[in-house]
Design an enzyme around this catalytic site. Structure first.
Site, PDB file in Angstrom:
ATOM      1  N   SER A  38      62.464  47.764  72.176  1.00  0.00           N
ATOM      2  CA  SER A  38      61.960  47.212  70.908  1.00  0.00           C
ATOM      3  C   SER A  38      61.923  48.261  69.794  1.00  0.00           C
ATOM      4  O   SER A  38      61.464  49.394  69.998  1.00  0.00           O
ATOM      5  CB  SER A  38      60.552  46.641  71.120  1.00  0.00           C
ATOM      6  OG  SER A  38      60.032  46.224  69.880  1.00  0.00           O
ATOM      7  N   SER A  40      60.140  47.554  67.145  1.00  0.00           N
ATOM      8  CA  SER A  40      58.909  47.235  66.399  1.00  0.00           C
ATOM      9  C   SER A  40      57.979  48.436  66.229  1.00  0.00           C
ATOM     10  O   SER A  40      57.453  48.651  65.121  1.00  0.00           O
ATOM     11  CB  SER A  40      58.172  46.067  67.068  1.00  0.00           C
ATOM     12  OG  SER A  40      58.928  44.896  66.940  1.00  0.00           O
ATOM     13  N   LYS A  88      55.987  34.122  74.176  1.00  0.00           N
ATOM     14  CA  LYS A  88      55.595  33.513  72.895  1.00  0.00           C
ATOM     15  C   LYS A  88      54.926  32.154  73.067  1.00  0.00           C
ATOM     16  O   LYS A  88      54.189  31.717  72.199  1.00  0.00           O
ATOM     17  CB  LYS A  88      56.817  33.370  71.980  1.00  0.00           C
ATOM     18  CG  LYS A  88      57.341  34.691  71.445  1.00  0.00           C
ATOM     19  CD  LYS A  88      58.534  34.480  70.534  1.00  0.00           C
ATOM     20  CE  LYS A  88      59.136  35.795  70.113  1.00  0.00           C
ATOM     21  NZ  LYS A  88      60.334  35.632  69.284  1.00  0.00           N
ATOM     22  N   GLU A 100      50.934  26.226  60.857  1.00  0.00           N
ATOM     23  CA  GLU A 100      51.867  25.113  61.050  1.00  0.00           C
ATOM     24  C   GLU A 100      53.148  25.589  61.719  1.00  0.00           C
ATOM     25  O   GLU A 100      53.766  24.843  62.470  1.00  0.00           O
ATOM     26  CB  GLU A 100      52.216  24.482  59.688  1.00  0.00           C
ATOM     27  CG  GLU A 100      51.104  23.650  59.105  1.00  0.00           C
ATOM     28  CD  GLU A 100      50.778  22.387  59.899  1.00  0.00           C
ATOM     29  OE1 GLU A 100      49.684  21.845  59.674  1.00  0.00           O
ATOM     30  OE2 GLU A 100      51.589  21.952  60.742  1.00  0.00           O
ATOM     31  N   ASP A 124      58.787  34.585  62.794  1.00  0.00           N
ATOM     32  CA  ASP A 124      60.250  34.459  62.964  1.00  0.00           C
ATOM     33  C   ASP A 124      60.790  33.415  61.990  1.00  0.00           C
ATOM     34  O   ASP A 124      61.934  33.506  61.542  1.00  0.00           O
ATOM     35  CB  ASP A 124      60.609  34.026  64.395  1.00  0.00           C
ATOM     36  CG  ASP A 124      60.509  35.176  65.382  1.00  0.00           C
ATOM     37  OD1 ASP A 124      60.497  36.343  64.950  1.00  0.00           O
ATOM     38  OD2 ASP A 124      60.437  34.903  66.601  1.00  0.00           O
ATOM     39  N   ALA A 153      63.905  31.136  69.666  1.00  0.00           N
ATOM     40  CA  ALA A 153      64.485  31.628  68.412  1.00  0.00           C
ATOM     41  C   ALA A 153      65.189  30.488  67.677  1.00  0.00           C
ATOM     42  O   ALA A 153      65.101  30.383  66.450  1.00  0.00           O
ATOM     43  CB  ALA A 153      65.455  32.767  68.702  1.00  0.00           C
ATOM     44  N   LEU A 236      71.177  36.971  65.839  1.00  0.00           N
ATOM     45  CA  LEU A 236      69.781  37.397  65.988  1.00  0.00           C
ATOM     46  C   LEU A 236      69.648  38.551  66.977  1.00  0.00           C
ATOM     47  O   LEU A 236      68.633  39.240  67.026  1.00  0.00           O
ATOM     48  CB  LEU A 236      68.892  36.214  66.433  1.00  0.00           C
ATOM     49  CG  LEU A 236      68.252  35.404  65.302  1.00  0.00           C
ATOM     50  CD1 LEU A 236      69.244  34.959  64.269  1.00  0.00           C
ATOM     51  CD2 LEU A 236      67.473  34.223  65.850  1.00  0.00           C
TER      52      LEU A 236
END
Ligand SMILES: NC(=O)c1ccc[n+]([C@@H]2O[C@H](COP(=O)([O-])OP(=O)(O)OC[C@H]3O[C@@H](n4cnc5c(N)ncnc54)[C@H](OP(=O)(O)O)[C@@H]3O)[C@@H](O)[C@H]2O)c1
Length: 289
Positions: A38, A40, A88, A100, A124, A153, A236
């Site tokens: 990752s 991140s 997720k 939402e 995302d 995704a 992606l």
């Protein structure tokens, strides 16, 4: 309780933002399995350093049983973080409130706490929306999209495309067709057309939301089999080298954008959820590079 991402992004008035740990360092983490690859931590820590924030971001490999409890303890201690593959969906029961975007996609990738309650969002969706706008801004007229994949995704991509001010024509292909059909029913079969075979189509933009290419070799479809060369491929997937699909696109003369673009844009949106404002422009992109 649900709120839109925009409400969350603008809703910091009066609340103590995540990352506020009096006299201490707030801890943020990406939770998933695997997480070793990752980017991140690099991009979020660069953003923290750029504004002198007393916070650290790390990658933590967790099982699906561990993920929800670890998420809650990080958030309630004044930190927050992100959730990645394959957790997720499993964290949803551990959220007190969600946006939402979480409700529509059934997935959470960003968490934090407000007034003792844990919130979840799926940035995302915004990350892809901003990538799509950047890519298609240069195309004259509404684009026509072929989306590949039917996992988490792909759900974020489809929600962003369906909610676009001028939604493109959306065609969807997945290796397991039944999953694509279920997604088309979810988003509306009048908006999402499922293809058994992409061979005869000539989309302007191809979006790869499958995990094909993570191995550095495979492609979800052969672009050369399409009826026309797309103007652009948005993959992606990302890695140290250009992805196999991006390489094929460039060989055919198409433009190609890999997953780092969306990674940075969803990460910037996560920081807005945590702190009420984005990191300085360009810091995350430079860290990614
Ligand atoms: N750049 C970013 O910010 C970002 C954000 C989110 C996700 N991603 C990436 O997007 C990819 C998908 O994530 P996800 O959460 O949707 O995963 P997921 O829920 O596990 O879904 C995986 C999808 O890939 C398909 N697939 C897997 N291997 C394939 C192959 N060899 N050929 C064709 N299709 C294949 C699956 O098809 P079946 O249904 O037939 O199994 C399914 O549609 C991952 O690589 C992830 O890292 C990137």
């Amino acid at each position: 309780m649900r709120a839109t991402g925009a409400e969350r992004a603008g809703g910091s008035g009066g609340r103590v933002p995540a990352g506020t740990v009096p006299g201490g360092v707030a801890v943020f983490a990406v939770l998933g399995d695997p997480v070793g690859h990752s980017l991140s931590p690099a991009i979020h820590n660069a953003a923290f350093r750029a504004v002198g924030r007393q916070a650290v971001y790390m990658a933590r490999r967790v099982t699906s049983e561990e993920c929800g409890p670890v998420m809650r303890s990080l958030a309630l201690a004044g930190g927050g973080g992100n959730v990645t593959v394959p957790h997720k969906e499993v964290v949803l029961p551990f959220l007190d409130h969600h946006t939402e975007a979480v409700a529509s996609t059934g997935a959470c990738n960003t968490f934090w706490a407000e007034q003792g309650a844990v919130w979840g969002d799926n940035t995302d969706v915004e990350g892809f929306r901003r990538t799509w706008e950047a890519v298609t801004g240069g195309l004259a007229g509404a684009a026509d999209a072929l989306v590949l994949g039917a996992g988490g995704a792909a759900r974020a991509v489809l929600l962003a495309l369906c909610e676009a001010p001028v939604p493109p024509r959306i065609r969807l292909w997945n290796r397991t067709e039944a999953k694509a059909r279920a997604l088309a029913v979810h988003f509306g079969e009048e908006r999402v057309e499922v293809l058994q075979d992409c061979g005869g189509t000539a989309p302007e933009v191809v979006v790869n939301a499958t995990s094909a290419g993570l191995d550095g070799r495979s492609v979800p479809i052969e672009l050369a089999r399409l009826a026309g060369t797309p103007r652009c491929v948005i993959d992606l997937v990302y890695g140290k080298e250009p992805t196999p699909l991006c390489r094929r696109a460039l060989d055919l003369g198409a433009a190609a954008v890999d997953g780092r673009e969306m990674l940075v844009r969803q990460a910037e949106a996560s920081q807005v959820r945590w702190f009420g404002k984005p990191p300085p422009r360009g810091v995350m992109t430079r860290a990614c590079e």
